[in-house]
Design an enzyme around this catalytic site. Structure first.
Site, PDB file in Angstrom:
ATOM      1  N   GLY A  88       0.833  -1.197   0.000  1.00  0.00           N
ATOM      2  CA  GLY A  88       0.000   0.000   0.000  1.00  0.00           C
ATOM      3  C   GLY A  88       0.868   1.247   0.000  1.00  0.00           C
ATOM      4  O   GLY A  88       0.533   2.256  -0.627  1.00  0.00           O
ATOM      5  N   THR A  89       1.975   1.166   0.693  1.00  0.00           N
ATOM      6  CA  THR A  89       2.914   2.297   0.731  1.00  0.00           C
ATOM      7  C   THR A  89       3.394   2.645  -0.670  1.00  0.00           C
ATOM      8  O   THR A  89       3.429   3.822  -1.056  1.00  0.00           O
ATOM      9  CB  THR A  89       4.109   1.949   1.657  1.00  0.00           C
ATOM     10  N   HIS A 128      -2.970  -7.314   2.875  1.00  0.00           N
ATOM     11  CA  HIS A 128      -2.941  -7.819   4.257  1.00  0.00           C
ATOM     12  C   HIS A 128      -3.933  -7.120   5.174  1.00  0.00           C
ATOM     13  O   HIS A 128      -4.005  -7.417   6.359  1.00  0.00           O
ATOM     14  CB  HIS A 128      -1.514  -7.795   4.821  1.00  0.00           C
ATOM     15  N   CYS A 167       3.769   2.001  12.419  1.00  0.00           N
ATOM     16  CA  CYS A 167       5.121   2.553  12.230  1.00  0.00           C
ATOM     17  C   CYS A 167       5.492   3.461  13.397  1.00  0.00           C
ATOM     18  O   CYS A 167       6.565   3.357  13.961  1.00  0.00           O
ATOM     19  CB  CYS A 167       5.212   3.362  10.949  1.00  0.00           C
TER      20      CYS A 167
END
Lengths: 400, 83
Positions: A71-72, A201, A324
């Site tokens: 996704g990043t 995920h 994160c």
């Protein structure tokens, strides 16, 4: 000891059917999808079939789905790829203050490279108002990027309303829908977004695979150059097994979404009711308009990491802030943008539920949580002699 | 190089910002979708196409009509050969 996994926005367990679908592509079907013999063409057909399933999940044509490594990457691709493609028309980009780091840091990178970025404020529930988007758009604006839902506070943003504004002003709209795709209905046409990021995920697919929807006819500059994979828009030999896993997970998500939502919402509501019985604990994000499997709080007089560790010792796995930032030991910028005072933001905790959770998990958690908070507060130098601070009162008038 | 203007195309592939060999791949795909005599348009900013597309036409027997330059990219026009 019981194990309660309450961190589904960090990662979901892989669905057994997704794993089964992946296995042949890790064993016997190992060919490169560009190869012209059956080992290659089988992998190619499987990729295209997975693309179809992912496309159906967000109701778009398969050719508009580009697989990425995460996704990043999808978020980086959307921001940097559109910025480069549209820079002749303007160099202004709008994002919100509750975006994930992959959006915020892409915006900062663009800022260092000659673009101007507006970081839109949010209200105390984390909502971006369509009016604030309208007011921020200038003749130079090329892209607005607003998350569909924050993984940290769960608030679902009014993307459909925002898209009406971006369309009327001929500005592109990207939405980071990583937390929503596969969890709640996401229909690209209904949302009106030109670009949508997603990742497997978050809906029981494997890690290391995401996708970006790019509206038909929209030009985007690739992030990664090389071969002809993904129509030349994202080079690199495909992660075939992961793509197949994402496809299977997308198919299952579409089929089971309503049931999963009812299940997790029910458990989540019980969890919220129970947690809010503990004094000086406040729900963060929107009270109603939020991800159905998500509950986030700030707990006064304790520190998030301590809560995580003590919960973990009891087999309860949760997060403090984003996956994160929980390792970065700093106050969450998302919570600060909601007006949560710095000291209170340290006591952030996020629970996100999934299909594997049960009523018994919630019973166990609600039995352990108040005890843990009491113990931590006994140790806290801030607990005694402090009433509710003015800052906290201002942020949470009338308690939760 | 032959420059043209205002050519009407029957099919278009927009591959602006995409690199080699997308121009040849899309050309090859697109030519199969049109009838003999119909015109294809390829939009690309890839400089290599200036050599590759006329050469591809020569090899395949399709007619290279010419290119039109815009500010940021080229438009290539190819007419499909008769059967």
């Amino acid at each position: 000891m019981r194990k309660c996994y309450f961190d589904h926005v960090a990662a979901n367990p892989l669905h057994p059917e997704a794993l089964d679908a992946m296995m042949p592509y890790l064993r016997e079907e190992y060919g490169n999808p560009l190869s012209l013999y059956p080992l290659g063409t089988n992998a190619r057909s499987a990729i295209e079939s997975a693309r179809q399933s992912v496309a159906e999940l967000v109701n778009v044509k398969p050719a508009t789905i580009i697989f990425t490594s995460s996704g990043t990457e999808a978020n980086n691709f959307a921001l940097r790829g559109i910025a480069r493609a549209k820079q002749a028309q303007g160099k202004h980009i709008i994002v919100s203050k509750v975006e994930h780091h992959s959006v915020l840091n892409s915006a900062r990178y663009l800022e260092k490279n000659g673009f101007v970025v507006t970081y839109l404020p949010v209200d105390k529930h984390g909502l971006v108002t369509p009016e604030s988007v309208a007011a921020a758009i200038t003749d130079e604006t090329i892209l607005v990027s607003i998350t569909h839902a924050s993984r940290e506070i769960g608030t679902i943003e009014p993307i459909k309303e925002i898209s009406k504004i971006t369309k009327s002003r001929s500005v592109l709209l990207h939405t980071d829908a990583i937390a929503t795709v596969g969890n709640i209905p996401v229909d690209a046409a209904d949302l009106g977004a030109d670009l949508i990021s997603m990742t497997a995920h978050q809906f029981y697919g494997p890690k290391g695979i995401g996708a970006l929807y790019v509206r038909e006819g929209l030009r985007i500059v690739p992030l990664i150059y090389g071969g002809i994979q993904e129509g030349g828009r994202r080079a690199g030999t495909e992660n075939v097994a992961a793509i197949i896993g994402m496809g299977k997970a997308a198919e299952l998500a579409k089929k089971e979404m309503a049931v999963r939502e009812v299940h997790t919402r029910k458990l989540r509501d019980r969890l919220v009711d129970g947690v809010l019985k503990v004094p000086n604990v406040y729900l963060t994000g929107h009270p109603q308009n939020r991800l159905p499997h998500h509950a986030s709080f700030v707990v006064e007089f304790v520190e998030g990491e301590a809560m995580l560790l003590m919960l973990s010792m009891k087999g309860i796995y949760s997060a403090s802030g984003s996956a994160c930032s929980s390792r970065a030991l700093k106050s969450s910028p998302v919570l600060l943008s909601l007006g949560v005072p710095t000291a209170l933001a340290q006591g952030s905790i996020v629970f996100s539920l999934g299909t594997g959770n049960s009523e018994e998990d919630i019973d166990y958690f609600l039995q352990e949580f108040p005890t843990i908070i009491s113990k931590l507060r006994e140790m806290s130098p801030f607990a005694s002699g402090w009433g509710k601070s003015e800052e906290v009162n201002k942020c949470y008038t009338g308690g939760s | 190089m032959k420059f043209v203007e205002g050519i009407k195309a029957d099919a278009t592939a927009d591959i602006v910002y995409l690199m080699c060999p997308m121009h040849l791949l899309r050309l090859d795909e697109l030519i199969k979708t049109v009838s003999p005599g119909q015109v294809l348009e390829i939009l690309t900013d890839y400089d290599g196409a200036l050599e590759d597309i006329p050469e591809w036409c020569e090899k395949t027997g399709n007619e290279f009509i010419g290119i039109e330059e815009t500010g940021d990219f080229f438009k290539f026009y190819v007419r499909k050969k008769s059967d």
